[in-house]
Design an enzyme around this catalytic site. Structure first.
Site, short mmCIF file in Angstrom:
data_model
loop_
_atom_site.label_atom_id
_atom_site.label_comp_id
_atom_site.label_asym_id
_atom_site.label_seq_id
_atom_site.Cartn_x
_atom_site.Cartn_y
_atom_site.Cartn_z
N CYS A 77 32.39 62.11 48.21
CA CYS A 77 32.55 60.49 47.99
C CYS A 77 32.23 59.90 49.26
O CYS A 77 31.09 59.56 49.74
CB CYS A 77 34.02 60.12 47.39
SG CYS A 77 33.84 58.74 46.36
N HIS A 182 35.32 63.92 43.77
CA HIS A 182 36.65 64.35 44.55
C HIS A 182 37.03 65.56 44.13
O HIS A 182 37.98 65.89 43.29
CB HIS A 182 37.77 63.70 44.35
CG HIS A 182 37.64 62.18 45.11
ND1 HIS A 182 38.14 61.79 46.34
CD2 HIS A 182 37.08 60.99 44.98
CE1 HIS A 182 38.06 60.62 46.81
NE2 HIS A 182 37.15 60.03 45.91
N GLU A 184 38.66 68.03 45.57
CA GLU A 184 40.00 68.05 45.98
C GLU A 184 41.08 67.76 45.14
O GLU A 184 42.23 67.99 45.24
CB GLU A 184 40.01 67.54 47.61
CG GLU A 184 40.62 65.99 47.52
CD GLU A 184 39.33 65.37 47.19
OE1 GLU A 184 38.35 65.60 46.95
OE2 GLU A 184 39.68 63.90 47.49
N1 GLN Z 1 32.74 53.78 47.27
C1 GLN Z 1 33.35 54.04 48.52
C2 GLN Z 1 32.74 53.61 49.63
O1 GLN Z 1 31.72 52.94 49.92
C3 GLN Z 1 33.64 55.61 48.29
C4 GLN Z 1 34.89 55.74 47.34
C5 GLN Z 1 35.62 57.04 47.50
O2 GLN Z 1 35.42 57.77 48.65
N2 GLN Z 1 36.48 57.45 46.57
O3 GLN Z 1 33.20 54.25 50.59
#
Ligand code: GLN
Length: 201
Positions: A77, A182, A184
């Site tokens: 992410c 995610h 995890e």
């Molecule tokens: N969109 C988020 C960012 O720009 C990431 C979101 C996340 O890690 N759940 O960092």
């Protein structure tokens, strides 16, 4: 085997628990010197702009760049955003990225309306390292304000897309792995097992 999890901000504890479930020596990383004896590193989800600023403030940005040039690193992410060479929709001046993956990410690809969602992903690569005790079939993936990969360079392998030929949500380029969701948070060790096997070389 020692795998570090960047612990400046975000979902690092959940990664540590997954690694421990695999019997890996898992460490929270906050200082440049803590990178020295690691076999591999995970950069977790959270807020990529905050994590990037903290990395600069803690003197970690260049050490992280040096680390990810050579050793297995997995960004999930926000971590995927930080590992990207390019991000679209950057505000003026942009945000500090570690880079390494020859991809362009769109930070909030799914927009504000779709804050989070869960979807079963077909991830054929996971079969390479799965164990008999692992679940079978698709990987149940949790997306939270997730990015997507909108461009890939020639050396980038697509690991997963959303169903029906949707956007790219997981990639690999040699020793670097990225996932827009995610893993995890899923009750499934297969992704962590896959990365641990990259870390083992
Ligand atoms: N969109 C988020 C960012 O720009 C990431 C979101 C996340 O890690 N759940 O960092």
């Amino acid at each position: 085997m020692k795998i570090g999890v960047l612990a400046l901000q975000g979902a690092f504890r959940e990664h540590i628990l997954k690694l421990q479930a695999l019997g890996v020596d898992a460490r929270e990383i906050r200082l440049p010197t803590q990178l020295d004896d690691l076999d591999a590193l995970i950069i977790p989800g959270g807020e990529s702009t905050t994590m990037g600023k903290l990395a600069v403030a803690f003197g970690l940005l260049e050490p992280l760049r040096a680390f990810t040039r050579e050793r297995p690193t997995w960004g999930t992410c926000a971590g995927l955003i930080l590992l990207a060479d390019r991000a679209v929709k950057q505000k003026q001046g942009g945000q500090p990225l570690i880079g390494g993956l020859d991809i362009t990410v769109d930070r909030n690809y799914f927009g504000r309306q779709v804050d989070s969602f869960e979807v079963d992903l077909d991830v054929p690569a996971l079969a390479e390292t799965a164990r008999p005790e692992d679940p079978d079939g698709p990987f149940h993936a949790i997306f939270i304000r997730a990015p997507a990969v909108v461009e890939t360079g020639p050396d980038v392998q697509v690991i997963a897309r959303l169903p029906e030929d949707g956007p790219i949500v997981a990639v690999r380029q040699g020793h670097l792995l990225g996932a827009a969701f995610h893993p995890e948070l899923s009750d499934d060790l297969r992704f962590h097992r896959y990365f641990a096997s990259m870390a083992a070389g």
